[in-house]
Scaffold this motif. Structure first.
Motif, short mmCIF file in Angstrom:
data_model
loop_
_atom_site.label_atom_id
_atom_site.label_comp_id
_atom_site.label_asym_id
_atom_site.label_seq_id
_atom_site.Cartn_x
_atom_site.Cartn_y
_atom_site.Cartn_z
N ALA A 1 0.84 -1.19 0.00
CA ALA A 1 0.00 0.00 0.00
C ALA A 1 0.88 1.24 0.00
N PRO A 2 0.41 2.33 -0.64
CA PRO A 2 1.18 3.59 -0.61
C PRO A 2 1.50 3.99 0.83
N GLY A 3 2.75 4.33 1.05
CA GLY A 3 3.17 4.71 2.39
C GLY A 3 3.57 3.56 3.28
N ALA A 4 3.55 2.34 2.73
CA ALA A 4 3.99 1.18 3.50
C ALA A 4 5.47 1.32 3.84
N ALA A 5 5.87 0.73 4.94
CA ALA A 5 7.24 0.90 5.43
C ALA A 5 8.14 -0.25 4.99
N VAL A 6 9.39 0.10 4.72
CA VAL A 6 10.46 -0.87 4.52
C VAL A 6 11.51 -0.57 5.58
N LEU A 7 11.85 -1.57 6.38
CA LEU A 7 12.81 -1.38 7.47
C LEU A 7 14.20 -1.80 7.01
N VAL A 8 15.18 -0.93 7.17
CA VAL A 8 16.56 -1.21 6.77
C VAL A 8 17.42 -1.33 8.02
N ALA A 9 18.00 -2.51 8.23
CA ALA A 9 18.90 -2.71 9.37
C ALA A 9 20.24 -2.06 9.08
N CYS A 10 20.70 -1.24 9.99
CA CYS A 10 21.91 -0.45 9.74
C CYS A 10 22.84 -0.48 10.94
N SER A 11 24.06 -0.96 10.71
CA SER A 11 25.06 -1.04 11.78
C SER A 11 25.97 0.19 11.81
N GLY A 12 25.96 0.96 10.72
CA GLY A 12 26.89 2.07 10.58
C GLY A 12 28.08 1.72 9.72
N GLY A 13 28.16 0.45 9.28
CA GLY A 13 29.22 0.04 8.38
C GLY A 13 28.91 0.41 6.94
N ALA A 14 29.88 0.22 6.06
CA ALA A 14 29.71 0.62 4.66
C ALA A 14 28.56 -0.12 3.98
N ASP A 15 28.43 -1.42 4.25
CA ASP A 15 27.40 -2.21 3.58
C ASP A 15 26.01 -1.69 3.90
N SER A 16 25.73 -1.52 5.19
CA SER A 16 24.37 -1.13 5.58
C SER A 16 24.07 0.33 5.28
N LEU A 17 25.08 1.21 5.35
CA LEU A 17 24.84 2.61 5.01
C LEU A 17 24.61 2.78 3.51
N ALA A 18 25.37 2.05 2.70
CA ALA A 18 25.14 2.09 1.26
C ALA A 18 23.75 1.56 0.93
N LEU A 19 23.34 0.50 1.64
CA LEU A 19 22.01 -0.06 1.45
C LEU A 19 20.93 0.96 1.82
N LEU A 20 21.11 1.63 2.94
CA LEU A 20 20.11 2.61 3.38
C LEU A 20 19.99 3.75 2.37
N ALA A 21 21.13 4.29 1.93
CA ALA A 21 21.10 5.39 0.98
C ALA A 21 20.40 4.99 -0.31
N ALA A 22 20.69 3.79 -0.79
CA ALA A 22 20.06 3.31 -2.03
C ALA A 22 18.57 3.08 -1.83
N THR A 23 18.19 2.58 -0.65
CA THR A 23 16.77 2.32 -0.38
C THR A 23 15.99 3.62 -0.31
N VAL A 24 16.57 4.64 0.32
CA VAL A 24 15.90 5.95 0.36
C VAL A 24 15.67 6.45 -1.05
N PHE A 25 16.67 6.30 -1.93
CA PHE A 25 16.55 6.76 -3.31
C PHE A 25 15.48 5.98 -4.07
N GLU A 26 15.52 4.65 -3.96
CA GLU A 26 14.63 3.80 -4.76
C GLU A 26 13.21 3.75 -4.19
N ALA A 27 13.08 3.81 -2.87
CA ALA A 27 11.75 3.66 -2.26
C ALA A 27 10.83 4.82 -2.61
N ARG A 28 11.40 5.99 -2.82
CA ARG A 28 10.57 7.15 -3.15
C ARG A 28 9.80 6.92 -4.45
N LYS A 29 10.42 6.20 -5.39
CA LYS A 29 9.75 5.91 -6.66
C LYS A 29 8.53 5.01 -6.45
N GLN A 30 8.57 4.19 -5.40
CA GLN A 30 7.48 3.25 -5.12
C GLN A 30 6.49 3.80 -4.10
#
Length: 340
Positions: A28-57
């Motif tokens: 549904a519009p406005g549904a949440a996606v939870l991104v687990a983030c440790s502060g390491g490169a992998d999870s921060l890169a994932l979070l940044a990409a998810t913020v970018f891509e999720a807006r389109k959805q």
């Protein structure tokens, strides 16, 4: 200005995962996606990409960090990660502190992972998240396969980490650690280097720092990718065998050859192919109360020998105070003592 290839690779992984969510059932519009983030490169890169891509959805991004309390200053680090997640554009942020227990003979990594997954599921329920995204990379997958191979853990372990289960998704299993680090550098994201990632006391660190580099040097480049590819191939086979075993398990129960109260008919178990039978026995042990984290190959093998044995009677003790007794042509599993 063209998009840097590393940033593109991370975003592509996330885009494919979000597209799969739509195929499974459009959130549904406005549904949440939870991104687990440790502060390491992998999870921060994932979070940044998810913020970018999720807006389109039209999806809402919740950044979540878990403080395991295993290192000095962990609470301050968690607070810093919360600030980072907000600065990267997460719609909401959350943090939780967990108690890591090593009871039951679990190592610190396994205990921390169990505690982390449990609290992430609680967070997902709280926010109504349609998915929990984890930042495991192709390198992590290769390390998992190699560790499973070295430990003789069987096909399930060699199949590596699942790309998805329940709400959990791993969008970066085709993305290298080099790409996540580079993506952070290109996007100006300061990431944390966990000291545990350099501690040779952990087997995974020794594989990462010593074993894989030697394999790449001696066997040629591409070993890491080949190991991850092997996991994908074995995962498909393992999933099929698990499905066949589940069908056999349900069939035994439904036909009267098995059941929670009267156990399983030994003759029906013996008639199953070995790969199916051992999976049925493992599920039976789990259903009886044996903890998955403590139920190993040696236990399932002992159960199988009990079923195939010629004496017609015997007993096996399993983790979680579960007993398995063969008597009168049936195999019965119970928590605590089993009466014959």
């Amino acid at each position: 200005m063209s998009l840097h290839p590393s940033v593109a690779a991370v975003r592509l992984g996330v885009r494919r995962t979000l597209a799969e969510l739509v195929v499974e059932g459009a959130p549904a519009p406005g549904a949440a996606v939870l991104v687990a983030c440790s502060g390491g490169a992998d999870s921060l890169a994932l979070l940044a990409a998810t913020v970018f891509e999720a807006r389109k959805q039209g999806l809402r991004v919740v950044g979540a960090t878990v403080d395991h309390g295993l290192q000095e200053g962990s609470a301050a680090h968690a607070a810093h990660v919360v600030e980072q997640m907000a600065a990267l554009g997460a719609d909401e942020t959350a943090s939780a502190r967990v108690q890591v227990s090593s009871e039951g003979g679990r190592g610190p990594e396994a205990a921390a992972r169990e505690a982390r997954y449990a609290v992430l599921e609680q967070m997902a329920q709280h926010f109504g998240a349609v998915a929990v995204l984890l930042g495991h990379t192709l390198d992590d997958q290769a390390e998992t396969v190699l560790l499973g191979l070295a430990r003789g853990s069987g096909g399930r372990s060699l199949a590596g980490m699942r790309r998805s289960f329940d709400r959990v998704r791993r969008p970066l299993l085709d993305v290298t650690r080099t790409d996540t680090v580079t993506a952070c550098q290109v996007e100006g994201i300061a990431y944390w280097d966990d000291p545990h990632n350099d501690d040779p006391g952990f087997a995974r660190v020794r594989v990462r720092r010593s074993v894989l580099p030697v394999l790449e040097e001696q066997l040629g480049p591409g070993v890491t990718a080949a190991l991850a590819r092997t996991a994908d191939q074995l995962r498909a086979d393992s999933d099929l065998l698990d499905d066949l075993a589940d069908a056999a398990y349900d069939g035994l129960r439904g036909s009267g050859a098995g059941g929670s109260d009267d156990g399983f008919e030994v003759a029906a178990l013996v008639a199953l192919p070995t790969a199916t039978r051992t999976r049925v026995l493992r599920r039976a042990a789990l259903e009886a109360g044996a903890p998955a984290a403590e139920l190993f190959h040696v236990h399932v093998t002992a159960l199988d020998r009990l079923v195939l044995g010629s004496s017609g009677r015997g007993e096996v003790q399993l983790p979680g105070h579960v007993s398995a007794l063969r008597a009168d042509g049936r195999l019965r599993l119970r928590r605590g003592a089993v009466s014959g």
